[in-house]
Design an enzyme around this catalytic site. Structure first.
Site, PDB file in Angstrom:
ATOM      1  N   GLU A  85     -10.826   3.973   7.844  1.00 29.32           N
ATOM      2  CA  GLU A  85      -9.604   4.720   8.311  1.00 29.32           C
ATOM      3  C   GLU A  85      -9.991   5.418   9.144  1.00 29.32           C
ATOM      4  O   GLU A  85      -9.509   6.781   9.206  1.00 29.32           O
ATOM      5  CB  GLU A  85      -8.946   5.343   7.016  1.00 29.32           C
ATOM      6  CG  GLU A  85      -7.136   5.525   7.275  1.00 29.32           C
ATOM      7  CD  GLU A  85      -6.579   6.339   5.818  1.00 29.32           C
ATOM      8  OE1 GLU A  85      -5.642   7.047   6.617  1.00 29.32           O
ATOM      9  OE2 GLU A  85      -6.874   6.676   5.326  1.00 29.32           O
ATOM     10  N   HIS A  87      -9.984   1.736   0.652  1.00 31.21           N
ATOM     11  CA  HIS A  87      -9.308   2.361   1.853  1.00 31.21           C
ATOM     12  C   HIS A  87     -10.692   2.544   2.736  1.00 31.21           C
ATOM     13  O   HIS A  87     -11.485   2.604   2.346  1.00 31.21           O
ATOM     14  CB  HIS A  87      -9.119   3.410   1.178  1.00 31.21           C
ATOM     15  CG  HIS A  87      -7.485   4.469   0.950  1.00 31.21           C
ATOM     16  ND1 HIS A  87      -7.886   3.640  -0.163  1.00 31.21           N
ATOM     17  CD2 HIS A  87      -6.522   4.619   1.524  1.00 31.21           C
ATOM     18  CE1 HIS A  87      -6.127   4.194  -0.573  1.00 31.21           C
ATOM     19  NE2 HIS A  87      -5.804   4.252   0.895  1.00 31.21           N
ATOM     20  N   HIS A 124       1.063  -0.681  -0.217  1.00 34.57           N
ATOM     21  CA  HIS A 124       0.013  -0.139   0.081  1.00 34.57           C
ATOM     22  C   HIS A 124       0.827   1.043   0.462  1.00 34.57           C
ATOM     23  O   HIS A 124       1.589   1.521   1.581  1.00 34.57           O
ATOM     24  CB  HIS A 124      -1.416   0.277   0.898  1.00 34.57           C
ATOM     25  CG  HIS A 124      -1.703   1.579   1.393  1.00 34.57           C
ATOM     26  ND1 HIS A 124      -3.329   0.424   1.014  1.00 34.57           N
ATOM     27  CD2 HIS A 124      -1.785   2.222   1.278  1.00 34.57           C
ATOM     28  CE1 HIS A 124      -3.775   2.071   0.928  1.00 34.57           C
ATOM     29  NE2 HIS A 124      -3.276   2.964   1.057  1.00 34.57           N
ATOM     30  N   ASP A 174       2.644   3.233   3.041  1.00 37.83           N
ATOM     31  CA  ASP A 174       1.203   4.072   2.584  1.00 37.83           C
ATOM     32  C   ASP A 174       2.130   5.205   2.097  1.00 37.83           C
ATOM     33  O   ASP A 174       1.791   5.524   1.010  1.00 37.83           O
ATOM     34  CB  ASP A 174       0.796   4.379   4.018  1.00 37.83           C
ATOM     35  CG  ASP A 174      -0.911   4.807   4.197  1.00 37.83           C
ATOM     36  OD1 ASP A 174      -1.372   5.600   2.651  1.00 37.83           O
ATOM     37  OD2 ASP A 174      -1.112   5.264   5.084  1.00 37.83           O
ATOM     38  N   GLN A 199      -9.863   9.450  -4.600  1.00 39.70           N
ATOM     39  CA  GLN A 199      -9.742   9.613  -3.018  1.00 39.70           C
ATOM     40  C   GLN A 199     -11.505  11.043  -2.543  1.00 39.70           C
ATOM     41  O   GLN A 199     -11.684  10.650  -1.224  1.00 39.70           O
ATOM     42  CB  GLN A 199      -8.497  11.330  -3.231  1.00 39.70           C
ATOM     43  CG  GLN A 199      -9.151  11.595  -1.585  1.00 39.70           C
ATOM     44  CD  GLN A 199      -8.002  10.769  -0.615  1.00 39.70           C
ATOM     45  OE1 GLN A 199      -7.030  10.433  -0.643  1.00 39.70           O
ATOM     46  NE2 GLN A 199      -8.742  10.988   0.371  1.00 39.70           N
ATOM     47  N   HIS A 244       0.890   5.132  -2.080  1.00 34.02           N
ATOM     48  CA  HIS A 244       0.995   6.395  -2.902  1.00 34.02           C
ATOM     49  C   HIS A 244       2.026   7.585  -3.048  1.00 34.02           C
ATOM     50  O   HIS A 244       2.613   8.270  -2.406  1.00 34.02           O
ATOM     51  CB  HIS A 244       0.125   7.347  -1.781  1.00 34.02           C
ATOM     52  CG  HIS A 244      -1.586   7.052  -1.334  1.00 34.02           C
ATOM     53  ND1 HIS A 244      -2.604   7.054  -1.757  1.00 34.02           N
ATOM     54  CD2 HIS A 244      -1.571   6.200  -0.017  1.00 34.02           C
ATOM     55  CE1 HIS A 244      -3.324   6.844  -1.361  1.00 34.02           C
ATOM     56  NE2 HIS A 244      -3.141   5.800  -0.169  1.00 34.02           N
TER      57      HIS A 244
END
Length: 412
Positions: free
Chosen positions: A219, A216, A58, A315, A158, A60
C-alpha cells in the site's frame, strides 16, 4: 419468512420477474408476461433491479467515525498521508474502550446496510497497543447486527508481526474469539527481510487455524515495495491457492510494465483475489508526487484481463486515513469507473461486479446470483440497468437479509 418481489428487473435478463423468498433462500424466479399488482405484502420493484446484496470486501469497522474522538486522543492528520494516519491511530487505539468501538462499528454497519450492503469483510486491529479491545468491540457489533448483515473479520496486526512480536499471540486470541481470517501488513516492517518474515508468520498462523488470508500489501507508491510477488509465491508453496486476498497492491501500478506483468501472472497462478479501495487509494496515494500525480490504485484493468478476481472496498469511514466515506458501495463502483477509465458499458458492469458478484467470489461469502436456492440477501434499486445504477447511485427501495426486509434503526 416468505415474501415476494414483483415487477423486478434482473441482471442479464430481459422483461419483468417475480422473485419469491422462502426460509432465508430464493425460492422461485419467474418471468412475468405483464406487470402485476403487488398483493400479500409483496414488494413492487417498479421495473427496478433486484440484485444480490452488495459486498464491501474491505472495511475497518474499528476505525469508523474515529474522527469524532477528541483531538487530544486523535490529532488531525495534517499531511493526509498514510504514515501520519498510522502514527496517530497507533497512539489513539491504546486509549479506546471496547464499548466505544462497538458503538461506532454498529453505526457503520447500519450505514452500509441502508446503502444496500449485505456482506462485509472487516479488518480489526490487534497488537500491543490495541490488545484485543478493538476486536471485542467489533465482535459485539457483529453480533448485534447478525439479523441485518453477514460480516466476516480479519485479525489485522497493524503495527507488524516482527516489530510487535506480541501481535502473533494476539492474532491467535482473536482467531479463537471468532475472527475468521489472518491478516498482515508486511510493508510496515522496518526492512524487507522483516517484511518477508512477517509473511511467513501469516501463513504459519493460517495453517495453525486452517484460516484464509487477507493481507494489506504494497500500500505505497514505492516501486521498490515488492511483497505482492512473495505473497503469491508463498500461497503456491503453502498450498493456499484460492484462499488468499491481496488488499490494496498499490505499488503494482508503479512497477515497470514487464515486472507488473510477471506479478499479475503470479497472482493468477496463485488464484489470489485483489481488493482495491478506490476512494481511499485515490486519497492517500500520490501524496509525495508533484506532477504528474499517480492515481494510486492497483492495475485493475490488467488484473481483470488476466482473469484475476477483483473487488472494491470502502476501506474507511471518517477516520484519520480518510475524512469522507459513507458505506455506499455504489460510490466505490462510481469512483472506480473514473479512476481506471472503465467507461464502456461492459467495463461499468465490471466495476459494479467488483461490489457485487465478483466481490462475492473474492470473499467466498456467498453465491452470486438471484437464483433458486441462493441466499435471500437482496437489494432492490429504482434503476433499470447497471449503468443507470452506477450513474445515479440511488438508495435501495428495500434490502433483504435471510429473506426478511431489514430497516436498520439508529439505536441497534
Amino acid at each position: 419468512m416468505n415474501t415476494r418481489v414483483v415487477n423486478a428487473a434482473l441482471l442479464d435478463e430481459s422483461g419483468l420477474w417475480t422473485v419469491s423468498l422462502r426460509n432465508a433462500q430464493v425460492g422461485t424466479v419467474t418471468r412475468q408476461t405483464a406487470r402485476v399488482a403487488p398483493d400479500g405484502g409483496a414488494l413492487d420493484a417498479g421495473g427496478g433491479l433486484c440484485v444480490p446484496a452488495l459486498v464491501d470486501a474491505h472495511l475497518h469497522l474499528d476505525l469508523a467515525y474515529a474522527l469524532e474522538l477528541p483531538a487530544d486522543v486523535l490529532p488531525v492528520n495534517e499531511s493526509g498521508t498514510l504514515l501520519e494516519a498510522i502514527r496517530h491511530w497507533s497512539a489513539a487505539k491504546a486509549r479506546l474502550a471496547a464499548e466505544n468501538v462497538r458503538e461506532r462499528a454498529g453505526r457503520a454497519i447500519r450505514d452500509e446496510v441502508r446503502a444496500g450492503t449485505g456482506y462485509i469483510r472487516s479488518h480489526v486491529d490487534v497488537g500491543s497497543a490495541a490488545g484485543t479491545r478493538l476486536c471485542e468491540g467489533v465482535l459485539a457489533a457483529r453480533e448485534a447486527a447478525r439479523d441485518i448483515c453477514r460480516i466476516e473479520l480479519v485479525a489485522f496486526p497493524q503495527d507488524g508481526l516482527i516489530r510487535d512480536p506480541r501481535a502473533v499471540d494476539l492474532v491467535r486470541e482473536a482467531l479463537r474469539a471468532g475472527v475468521e481470517l489472518v491478516g498482515g501488513i508486511p510493508h510496515i516492517e522496518r526492512v524487507p527481510a522483516d517484511g518477508l518474515a512477517h509473511l511467513e508468520r501469516v501463513f504459519e498462523l493460517a495453517a495453525e487455524f486452517d484460516a484464509d488470508v487477507d493481507v494489506h500489501i504494497d500500500e505505497t507508491d514505492d516501486p521498490g515495495s515488492r511483497y505482492t510477488e512473495h505473497l503469491a509465491a508463498l500461497t503456491i508453496s503453502r498450498g493456499w491457492q484460492g484462499r488468499v486476498t491481496a488488499s490494496h497492491a498499490c505499488a503494482l501500478s508503479s512497477y515497470d510494465d514487464v515486472h507488473a506483468a510477471r506479478v499479475i501472472d503470479l497472482l493468477a497462478e496463485a488464484r489470489i483475489g485483489v481488493v482495491t479501495n478506490p476512494g481511499v487509494n485515490l486519497h492517500l496515494q500520490g501524496r509525495f508526487d508533484r506532477y504528474p500525480k499517480r492515481r494510486g490504485l492497483t492495475r485493475v484493468r490488467e488484473l481483470l484481463a488476466r482473469g484475476v478476481l477483483c473487488a472494491a472496498g470502502q476501506d474507511c469511514i471518517r477516520d484519520p486515513f480518510y475524512p469522507l466515506g459513507n458505506g455506499c458501495m455504489l460510490d466505490q463502483a462510481f469512483l472506480l469507473v473514473h479512476a481506471d477509465h472503465l467507461s464502456l458499458p461492459g467495463q461499468i458492469r465490471q466495476a459494479f461486479d467488483m461490489v457485487g458478484a465478483m466481490a462475492g467470489r473474492v470473499t467466498g461469502m456467498r453465491t452470486t446470483g438471484v437464483e433458486p436456492g441462493a441466499p435471500a440477501d437482496l437489494a432492490v434499486f429504482a434503476a433499470a440497468d447497471v449503468s443507470e445504477l452506477v450513474r445515479r447511485r440511488p438508495a435501495p427501495l428495500a434490502v433483504f437479509h435471510a429473506g426478511c426486509r431489514v430497516q436498520p434503526d439508529e439505536g441497534a
